[in-house]
Design a protein around this motif. Structure first.
Motif, PDB file in Angstrom:
ATOM      1  N   ARG A 102       1.681   8.342  11.273  1.00 18.64           N
ATOM      2  CA  ARG A 102       2.318   7.226  10.582  1.00 18.64           C
ATOM      3  C   ARG A 102       2.175   5.965  11.430  1.00 18.64           C
ATOM      4  NH1 ARG A 102       1.982  10.610   7.430  1.00 18.64           N
ATOM      5  NH2 ARG A 102       3.550  11.472   6.001  1.00 18.64           N
ATOM      6  N   LEU A 103       2.065   4.809  10.752  1.00 17.61           N
ATOM      7  CA  LEU A 103       1.942   3.522  11.431  1.00 17.61           C
ATOM      8  C   LEU A 103       3.224   2.719  11.269  1.00 17.61           C
ATOM      9  CD1 LEU A 103      -1.636   2.160  10.595  1.00 17.61           C
ATOM     10  CD2 LEU A 103      -0.742   2.733  12.844  1.00 17.61           C
ATOM     11  N   GLU A 104       3.604   2.007  12.324  1.00 19.11           N
ATOM     12  CA  GLU A 104       4.755   1.107  12.277  1.00 19.11           C
ATOM     13  C   GLU A 104       4.316  -0.236  12.852  1.00 19.11           C
ATOM     14  OE1 GLU A 104       7.553   1.648  10.839  1.00 19.11           O
ATOM     15  OE2 GLU A 104       7.191   3.774  10.379  1.00 19.11           O
ATOM     16  N   LEU A 105       3.450  -0.940  12.148  1.00 19.72           N
ATOM     17  CA  LEU A 105       2.920  -2.213  12.629  1.00 19.72           C
ATOM     18  C   LEU A 105       3.938  -3.330  12.446  1.00 19.72           C
ATOM     19  CD1 LEU A 105      -0.716  -2.051  11.222  1.00 19.72           C
ATOM     20  CD2 LEU A 105       0.094  -1.332  13.464  1.00 19.72           C
ATOM     21  N   LYS A 106       4.059  -4.165  13.471  1.00 22.22           N
ATOM     22  CA  LYS A 106       4.965  -5.310  13.414  1.00 22.22           C
ATOM     23  C   LYS A 106       4.152  -6.586  13.172  1.00 22.22           C
ATOM     24  CE  LYS A 106       8.264  -2.505  14.650  1.00 22.22           C
ATOM     25  NZ  LYS A 106       9.290  -2.064  13.691  1.00 22.22           N
ATOM     26  N   GLY A 107       4.868  -7.688  13.013  1.00 21.82           N
ATOM     27  CA  GLY A 107       4.168  -8.970  12.918  1.00 21.82           C
ATOM     28  C   GLY A 107       4.146  -9.521  11.515  1.00 21.82           C
ATOM     29  N   PRO A 108       3.020 -10.102  11.105  1.00 21.49           N
ATOM     30  CA  PRO A 108       2.925 -10.753   9.787  1.00 21.49           C
ATOM     31  C   PRO A 108       3.172  -9.754   8.658  1.00 21.49           C
ATOM     32  CG  PRO A 108       1.049 -11.333  11.159  1.00 21.49           C
ATOM     33  CD  PRO A 108       1.773 -10.225  11.866  1.00 21.49           C
ATOM     34  N   PRO A 109       3.595 -10.231   7.471  1.00 24.33           N
ATOM     35  CA  PRO A 109       3.833  -9.337   6.329  1.00 24.33           C
ATOM     36  C   PRO A 109       2.623  -8.505   5.950  1.00 24.33           C
ATOM     37  CG  PRO A 109       4.699 -11.537   5.880  1.00 24.33           C
ATOM     38  CD  PRO A 109       3.936 -11.626   7.164  1.00 24.33           C
ATOM     39  N   GLU A 110       1.408  -9.076   6.126  1.00 25.41           N
ATOM     40  CA  GLU A 110       0.195  -8.337   5.779  1.00 25.41           C
ATOM     41  C   GLU A 110       0.063  -7.060   6.600  1.00 25.41           C
ATOM     42  OE1 GLU A 110      -0.576 -12.533   4.499  1.00 25.41           O
ATOM     43  OE2 GLU A 110       0.346 -11.555   6.220  1.00 25.41           O
ATOM     44  N   PHE A 111       0.460  -7.129   7.883  1.00 29.36           N
ATOM     45  CA  PHE A 111       0.394  -5.943   8.731  1.00 29.36           C
ATOM     46  C   PHE A 111       1.421  -4.904   8.286  1.00 29.36           C
ATOM     47  CE2 PHE A 111      -1.727  -7.513  12.915  1.00 29.36           C
ATOM     48  CZ  PHE A 111      -2.857  -7.845  12.186  1.00 29.36           C
ATOM     49  N   LYS A 112       2.581  -5.365   7.865  1.00 25.85           N
ATOM     50  CA  LYS A 112       3.605  -4.432   7.397  1.00 25.85           C
ATOM     51  C   LYS A 112       3.165  -3.756   6.101  1.00 25.85           C
ATOM     52  CE  LYS A 112       7.666  -6.424   9.603  1.00 25.85           C
ATOM     53  NZ  LYS A 112       9.048  -6.892   9.434  1.00 25.85           N
ATOM     54  N   ILE A 113       2.532  -4.535   5.209  1.00 26.90           N
ATOM     55  CA  ILE A 113       2.007  -3.967   3.962  1.00 26.90           C
ATOM     56  C   ILE A 113       0.912  -2.953   4.267  1.00 26.90           C
ATOM     57  CG2 ILE A 113       0.718  -4.502   1.847  1.00 26.90           C
ATOM     58  CD1 ILE A 113       2.192  -7.229   1.838  1.00 26.90           C
ATOM     59  N   LEU A 114       0.029  -3.301   5.213  1.00 23.58           N
ATOM     60  CA  LEU A 114      -1.029  -2.380   5.639  1.00 23.58           C
ATOM     61  C   LEU A 114      -0.425  -1.094   6.175  1.00 23.58           C
ATOM     62  CD1 LEU A 114      -4.076  -1.891   6.258  1.00 23.58           C
ATOM     63  CD2 LEU A 114      -3.660  -2.925   8.494  1.00 23.58           C
ATOM     64  N   SER A 115       0.628  -1.222   6.971  1.00 20.99           N
ATOM     65  CA  SER A 115       1.304  -0.069   7.549  1.00 20.99           C
ATOM     66  C   SER A 115       1.913   0.816   6.459  1.00 20.99           C
ATOM     67  CB  SER A 115       2.396  -0.541   8.515  1.00 20.99           C
ATOM     68  OG  SER A 115       3.069   0.546   9.081  1.00 20.99           O
ATOM     69  N   GLU A 116       2.593   0.187   5.491  1.00 22.27           N
ATOM     70  CA  GLU A 116       3.224   0.941   4.408  1.00 22.27           C
ATOM     71  C   GLU A 116       2.186   1.646   3.544  1.00 22.27           C
ATOM     72  OE1 GLU A 116       5.492  -1.989   2.386  1.00 22.27           O
ATOM     73  OE2 GLU A 116       6.999  -2.186   3.988  1.00 22.27           O
ATOM     74  N   ASN A 117       1.092   0.951   3.218  1.00 21.19           N
ATOM     75  CA  ASN A 117       0.039   1.554   2.400  1.00 21.19           C
ATOM     76  C   ASN A 117      -0.634   2.716   3.119  1.00 21.19           C
ATOM     77  OD1 ASN A 117       0.535  -0.270   0.376  1.00 21.19           O
ATOM     78  ND2 ASN A 117      -1.151  -1.630   0.887  1.00 21.19           N
ATOM     79  N   PHE A 118      -0.849   2.545   4.424  1.00 16.91           N
ATOM     80  CA  PHE A 118      -1.466   3.614   5.209  1.00 16.91           C
ATOM     81  C   PHE A 118      -0.556   4.844   5.218  1.00 16.91           C
ATOM     82  CE2 PHE A 118      -2.024   6.014   9.102  1.00 16.91           C
ATOM     83  CZ  PHE A 118      -3.390   6.180   9.177  1.00 16.91           C
ATOM     84  N   ASN A 119       0.735   4.635   5.433  1.00 20.36           N
ATOM     85  CA  ASN A 119       1.686   5.752   5.478  1.00 20.36           C
ATOM     86  C   ASN A 119       1.758   6.469   4.132  1.00 20.36           C
ATOM     87  OD1 ASN A 119       2.227   5.085   8.114  1.00 20.36           O
ATOM     88  ND2 ASN A 119       4.100   3.965   7.645  1.00 20.36           N
ATOM     89  N   ARG A 120       1.731   5.677   3.042  1.00 21.46           N
ATOM     90  CA  ARG A 120       1.761   6.289   1.716  1.00 21.46           C
ATOM     91  C   ARG A 120       0.483   7.091   1.468  1.00 21.46           C
ATOM     92  NH1 ARG A 120       3.103   2.091  -0.849  1.00 21.46           N
ATOM     93  NH2 ARG A 120       1.152   1.464  -1.849  1.00 21.46           N
ATOM     94  N   MET A 121      -0.661   6.558   1.909  1.00 22.61           N
ATOM     95  CA  MET A 121      -1.932   7.267   1.758  1.00 22.61           C
ATOM     96  C   MET A 121      -1.922   8.576   2.536  1.00 22.61           C
ATOM     97  SD  MET A 121      -5.788   5.955   2.742  1.00 22.61           S
ATOM     98  CE  MET A 121      -5.369   5.812   4.487  1.00 22.61           C
ATOM     99  N   ALA A 122      -1.407   8.531   3.780  1.00 22.81           N
ATOM    100  CA  ALA A 122      -1.336   9.745   4.608  1.00 22.81           C
ATOM    101  C   ALA A 122      -0.436  10.791   3.967  1.00 22.81           C
ATOM    102  CB  ALA A 122      -0.831   9.383   6.006  1.00 22.81           C
ATOM    103  N   GLU A 123       0.672  10.324   3.393  1.00 18.42           N
ATOM    104  CA  GLU A 123       1.595  11.254   2.733  1.00 18.42           C
ATOM    105  C   GLU A 123       0.964  11.892   1.507  1.00 18.42           C
ATOM    106  OE1 GLU A 123       6.134  11.180   0.863  1.00 18.42           O
ATOM    107  OE2 GLU A 123       5.361   9.454   1.975  1.00 18.42           O
ATOM    108  N   GLU A 124       0.259  11.084   0.712  1.00 18.29           N
ATOM    109  CA  GLU A 124      -0.410  11.608  -0.484  1.00 18.29           C
ATOM    110  C   GLU A 124      -1.514  12.598  -0.113  1.00 18.29           C
ATOM    111  OE1 GLU A 124       0.182  11.222  -3.693  1.00 18.29           O
ATOM    112  OE2 GLU A 124       1.949   9.983  -3.312  1.00 18.29           O
ATOM    113  N   LEU A 125      -2.289  12.254   0.921  1.00 20.50           N
ATOM    114  CA  LEU A 125      -3.362  13.157   1.362  1.00 20.50           C
ATOM    115  C   LEU A 125      -2.791  14.469   1.887  1.00 20.50           C
ATOM    116  CD1 LEU A 125      -5.795  10.664   3.144  1.00 20.50           C
ATOM    117  CD2 LEU A 125      -6.236  11.941   1.050  1.00 20.50           C
ATOM    118  N   GLY A 126      -1.654  14.372   2.583  1.00 20.39           N
ATOM    119  CA  GLY A 126      -0.994  15.583   3.070  1.00 20.39           C
ATOM    120  C   GLY A 126      -0.557  16.465   1.919  1.00 20.39           C
ATOM    121  N   GLY A 127      -0.019  15.825   0.864  1.00 18.95           N
ATOM    122  CA  GLY A 127       0.388  16.589  -0.316  1.00 18.95           C
ATOM    123  C   GLY A 127      -0.794  17.235  -1.013  1.00 18.95           C
ATOM    124  N   ILE A 128      -1.909  16.494  -1.105  1.00 18.02           N
ATOM    125  CA  ILE A 128      -3.119  17.037  -1.732  1.00 18.02           C
ATOM    126  C   ILE A 128      -3.655  18.227  -0.935  1.00 18.02           C
ATOM    127  CG2 ILE A 128      -5.551  16.534  -2.242  1.00 18.02           C
ATOM    128  CD1 ILE A 128      -4.638  13.670  -2.923  1.00 18.02           C
TER     129      ILE A 128
END
Length: 351
Positions: A102-128
């Motif tokens: 899981r990623l916990e990127l700080k800083g600009p909103p774009e990095f936080k969105i990137l972090s959230e999308n990456f975590n959601r992708m990892a979770e979905e791939l884990g479920g698959i």
């Protein structure tokens, strides 16, 4: 103060963040260069010739700005590079099969969105991955069991000392297991064909109430054998859809209701017409579904009975779910263990 800083960081987008960073680098570079030249002049390190020369002084200032600016940029960019390296490392681990990263990127909103999308992708791939493993295990079990059974009884049938009753009994088992294997192959092919469809084909208008009554008649012998009472409340209503596919839906759901309802139990079918949809409920008074199993009932090969002693291969509800979604409808299951199960299907009536 920390809350105000966090709030401010959340509002600063990546382009503004870079613009501010470049501005401060430029400001610091000019300030340090000016300070150094002031100190050099103050301590007499710059002679009058250099100070009044129109070529040497600008070159010295330019070189000093380049060196100082590059040094400051290298230091300040380490944070940005560190964030990118964290992301690269995380993607490498994800590509290697580590779906817990899981990623916990700080800083600009774009990095936080990137972090959230990456975590959601990892979770979905884990479920698959879990579903894939379960699919392979369940398919292997469902496919292997009847083959082993057929092989075993075929070997027994080679013995000459079997009585006619024993031989007939073993042949019946071989026939039953062969039918189970054929059913499994048919269901897998049917599910694969339905999953490959993105647009519903062979649509036409037909009487869904009459279709449900015909399905009830087809399964009437099974219900009578189990002494099940049936309460049917359906009316004639024409809808637009694939008649053959929807016929599978009602047969699958009714067959499941019969299968999991104890002798002497009750099955109820109810139909209600809304503005643009028809809602059909199929309820039984059977054993119900455990809360832990409820979210997975539409998964391929999933069976609540982990011993696989119950007839079936766990594909029926997966097929039903796919057919309903092809019709732009919804299917919801409500169940309480030992108190029965209710499936609610909503399908657009269509034009």
């Amino acid at each position: 103060m920390n809350k105000m800083t966090t709030k401010l960081n959340n509002r600063i987008s990546l382009p503004i963040y870079f613009s501010i960073a470049v501005f401060f680098i430029f400001l610091i570079t000019v300030s340090i260069t000016g300070l150094l030249f002031y100190l050099a002049h103050f301590f007499g390190l710059l002679n009058e010739d250099i100070a009044h020369d129109g070529t040497i002084l600008p070159v010295i200032i330019l070189i000093a700005c380049i060196i100082i600016g590059t040094t400051i940029s290298a230091v300040t960019s380490r944070r940005m590079v560190k964030t990118i390296r964290m992301f690269i490392e995380a993607t490498d681990r994800l590509a290697g099969g580590d779906f817990s990263i899981r990623l916990e990127l700080k800083g600009p909103p774009e990095f936080k969105i990137l972090s959230e999308n990456f975590n959601r992708m990892a979770e979905e791939l884990g479920g698959i991955e879990i579903l894939r493993t379960d699919f392979v295990n369940n398919f292997s079990h469902e496919f292997k069991t009847p083959i082993v059974s057929i092989k075993g009884f075929a070997e027994v049938l080679k013995h000459d000392d079997l009585s006619k009753e024993e031989r007939d009994e073993y042949l019946d088992i071989v026939i039953e297991e062969s039918a189970r294997l054929a059913s499994l192959a048919s269901n897998v092919l049917e599910l694969s064909k339905i999953e490959a469809q993105t647009i519903l084909t062979n649509k036409g208008r037909f009487n869904v109430g009459e279709q449900i009554r015909q399905c009830v008649l087809l399964l009437a012998a099974k219900m009578e054998k189990r002494n099940l009472s049936l309460n049917v409340n359906v009316q004639d209503l024409e809808i637009s859809g694939n008649k053959e596919l929807l016929n599978q839906v009602w047969l699958n759901l009714l067959d499941n209701a019969i299968k999991f309802t104890s002798d002497g139990g009750e099955i109820e079918i109810d139909m209600k017409k809304n503005v643009n949809t028809v809602m059909i409920q199929i309820r039984d008074s059977g054993s119900g579904i455990h809360p832990d199993a409820l979210p997975r009932i539409f998964d391929k090969f999933y069976q609540q009975d982990t011993s696989h002693s119950t007839a079936g291969n766990g594909l029926g509800l997966a097929i039903v779910n796919q057919i309903i979604h092809l019709h732009d409808g919804t299917i919801v299951c409500n169940s309480t263990a030992s108190q029965g199960t209710k499936f609610t299907i909503s399908i657009p009536i269509g034009l």
